[in-house]
Design a protein around this motif. Structure first.
Motif, PDB file in Angstrom:
ATOM      1  N   ALA A  16      51.895  37.470  27.404  1.00  0.00           N
ATOM      2  CA  ALA A  16      51.480  37.093  28.751  1.00  0.00           C
ATOM      3  C   ALA A  16      52.400  37.785  29.750  1.00  0.00           C
ATOM      4  O   ALA A  16      53.605  37.904  29.536  1.00  0.00           O
ATOM      5  CB  ALA A  16      51.570  35.577  28.913  1.00  0.00           C
ATOM      6  N   GLY A  17      51.817  38.290  30.818  1.00  0.00           N
ATOM      7  CA  GLY A  17      52.624  38.940  31.835  1.00  0.00           C
ATOM      8  C   GLY A  17      53.016  40.372  31.507  1.00  0.00           C
ATOM      9  O   GLY A  17      53.915  40.921  32.146  1.00  0.00           O
ATOM     10  N   GLY A 274      40.684  45.842  40.133  1.00  0.00           N
ATOM     11  CA  GLY A 274      40.537  44.590  40.882  1.00  0.00           C
ATOM     12  C   GLY A 274      41.762  43.695  40.776  1.00  0.00           C
ATOM     13  O   GLY A 274      42.181  43.075  41.754  1.00  0.00           O
ATOM     14  N   LEU A 275      42.353  43.624  39.584  1.00  0.00           N
ATOM     15  CA  LEU A 275      43.575  42.837  39.422  1.00  0.00           C
ATOM     16  C   LEU A 275      44.719  43.429  40.246  1.00  0.00           C
ATOM     17  O   LEU A 275      45.483  42.706  40.884  1.00  0.00           O
ATOM     18  CB  LEU A 275      43.968  42.769  37.951  1.00  0.00           C
ATOM     19  CG  LEU A 275      43.065  41.925  37.048  1.00  0.00           C
ATOM     20  CD1 LEU A 275      43.497  42.079  35.586  1.00  0.00           C
ATOM     21  CD2 LEU A 275      43.113  40.452  37.457  1.00  0.00           C
ATOM     22  N   ALA A 276      44.825  44.753  40.215  1.00  0.00           N
ATOM     23  CA  ALA A 276      45.876  45.400  41.001  1.00  0.00           C
ATOM     24  C   ALA A 276      45.649  45.176  42.488  1.00  0.00           C
ATOM     25  O   ALA A 276      46.605  44.905  43.244  1.00  0.00           O
ATOM     26  CB  ALA A 276      45.909  46.889  40.679  1.00  0.00           C
ATOM     27  N   GLY A 308      59.597  36.649  33.854  1.00  0.00           N
ATOM     28  CA  GLY A 308      59.029  36.854  32.528  1.00  0.00           C
ATOM     29  C   GLY A 308      57.950  37.904  32.463  1.00  0.00           C
ATOM     30  O   GLY A 308      57.204  37.964  31.474  1.00  0.00           O
ATOM     31  N   LEU A 309      57.867  38.759  33.467  1.00  0.00           N
ATOM     32  CA  LEU A 309      56.860  39.812  33.506  1.00  0.00           C
ATOM     33  C   LEU A 309      57.458  41.139  33.051  1.00  0.00           C
ATOM     34  O   LEU A 309      58.607  41.456  33.391  1.00  0.00           O
ATOM     35  CB  LEU A 309      56.296  39.963  34.921  1.00  0.00           C
ATOM     36  CG  LEU A 309      55.601  38.708  35.471  1.00  0.00           C
ATOM     37  CD1 LEU A 309      55.442  38.809  36.968  1.00  0.00           C
ATOM     38  CD2 LEU A 309      54.251  38.515  34.811  1.00  0.00           C
ATOM     39  N   ALA A 310      56.706  41.900  32.288  1.00  0.00           N
ATOM     40  CA  ALA A 310      57.152  43.217  31.847  1.00  0.00           C
ATOM     41  C   ALA A 310      56.679  44.268  32.840  1.00  0.00           C
ATOM     42  O   ALA A 310      55.471  44.504  32.981  1.00  0.00           O
ATOM     43  CB  ALA A 310      56.616  43.526  30.453  1.00  0.00           C
ATOM     44  N   ASP A 330      48.034  36.807  35.252  1.00  0.00           N
ATOM     45  CA  ASP A 330      49.097  37.815  35.301  1.00  0.00           C
ATOM     46  C   ASP A 330      49.343  38.262  36.741  1.00  0.00           C
ATOM     47  O   ASP A 330      50.495  38.400  37.180  1.00  0.00           O
ATOM     48  CB  ASP A 330      48.737  39.019  34.437  1.00  0.00           C
ATOM     49  CG  ASP A 330      48.670  38.698  32.960  1.00  0.00           C
ATOM     50  OD1 ASP A 330      49.498  37.897  32.491  1.00  0.00           O
ATOM     51  OD2 ASP A 330      47.784  39.254  32.280  1.00  0.00           O
ATOM     52  N   ALA A 331      48.259  38.527  37.470  1.00  0.00           N
ATOM     53  CA  ALA A 331      48.394  38.962  38.860  1.00  0.00           C
ATOM     54  C   ALA A 331      49.026  37.867  39.713  1.00  0.00           C
ATOM     55  O   ALA A 331      49.907  38.132  40.543  1.00  0.00           O
ATOM     56  CB  ALA A 331      47.023  39.354  39.412  1.00  0.00           C
TER      57      ALA A 331
END
Length: 339
Positions: A16-17, A274-276, A308-310, A330-331
């Motif tokens: 996740a992330g 779209g997520l970006a 916790g995001l890569a 994630d976004a």
């Protein structure tokens, strides 16, 4: 925490992330399993070299589909810069080459080291298509900030006589591409193509004459009949430029690229871009449709990593990249960490 995520009909075991596909893409379980089977055959001595001819051909054809050219125009390599080097070596003495400011070095360096009176000029990206140059070399999507090249402008430049090399490493797999007009289209396998690093391809326009400087048995018209002896007999297609392939990378590539080539890439683009754009909108940045977001803040990478995001620290800020396996969550986690 690693979790199983379904996306576009396949399963990914991705944390996740994970917003770092622009550095390394995470494979589908099917792709990873295919590579594992091939490695197991190697481990136990049951694999044979000829077993890999089919996967190399399948990956070649799938890359062609993804960039809009037939398989006969696609050469196999191990990474982008040696393929670009074949093009750079063919550029006439004294030629003028234009690249955008900030272009990835694997695209610009092969031209810059040629000597022979060749000049390489960095041009503002918005002015690239109008550059007074014999060649333009550019990534379709910039690694640093996700900027999408003006493909219509570049195609018009080629119509005026400027030759064009495109790198699709950060674009292929999420951006629909129809690049049969370009002189050369290069791309590596391990970003949004989700294959093991060690395979790359170059689509070559019929009008571009390249010398196979790394000619080898695999590039011969009859590879298995050409492991010894002279003269070299090479085919009259891009395969004459092949490097001997990294077998296990092509096992993964054949599976992954074959799947991607069958997807609706307009829907894939809508998902990833779209997520970006969801993140851009939350940060007050204009939407671009690119799957890569660069946040120009010195604390951005630290804050995102602490959440916790890569991500990747780049250009004094943070680069996030969204792939098929990413989600609204994630976004939103990225936005929460930055706001």
């Amino acid at each position: 925490m690693r979790e199983a995520r379904e996306a576009f009909g396949r399963i990914f075991e991705v944390p996740a992330g994970y917003l770092n596909t622009a550095s390394v893409g995470v494979p589908t379980t099917a792709t990873a399993d295919a590579v594992a089977v091939a490695l197991d055959a190697w481990r136990h001595g049951t694999g044979r070299a000829t077993d890999f001819d089919g996967v190399v051909a399948a990956a070649r054809a799938a890359f062609g589909t993804l960039v809009g050219v037939p398989a006969g125009r696609v050469a196999v390599g191990g990474s982008v810069s040696p393929l670009v080097g074949l093009v750079a070596a063919a550029v006439p003495d004294g030629a003028r080459v234009a690249v955008p400011v900030g272009e990835f070095s694997s695209v610009s360096y092969p031209f810059a080291v040629q000597g022979r009176g060749i000049t390489v000029t960095e041009v503002p990206p918005a002015e690239l298509a109008d550059a007074d140059a014999d060649w333009i070399a550019v990534s379709v999507v910039q690694s640093l900030d996700g900027r999408i090249a003006d493909l219509d402008g570049l195609r018009a430049a080629r119509g005026r006589g400027t030759r064009v090399l495109l790198d699709v490493t950060q674009a292929a797999g999420w951006l629909p591409l129809a690049l049969d007009w370009a002189d050369a289209v290069v791309g590596a396998c391990y970003k949004w193509l989700f294959a093991p690093r060690g395979a790359a391809w170059m689509a070559v326009h019929p009008d571009l004459d390249l010398v196979p400087h790394a000619a080898n048995w695999y590039a011969a018209a009859d590879p298995w009949g050409s492991t010894t002896g002279l003269p070299p007999v090479l085919p009259d297609e891009a395969r004459r430029l092949d490097a001997s392939p990294a077998w296990y990378c092509h096992v993964g590539a054949a599976d992954s690229l074959g799947w991607l080539a069958g997807l609706d890439l307009t829907a894939v683009h809508r998902h990833c871009g779209g997520l970006a754009d969801r993140v851009r909108d939350g940060l007050g940045i204009a939407p671009t449709g690119s799957a890569i977001v660069h946040v120009d803040r010195p604390d951005a990478a630290e804050r995102l990593t602490a959440a916790g995001l890569a991500v990747t620290a780049r250009g004094g800020g943070a680069r996030m990249s969204f792939a098929l396996y990413n989600s609204d969550d994630d976004a939103d986690r990225a936005l929460k960490a930055l706001l």
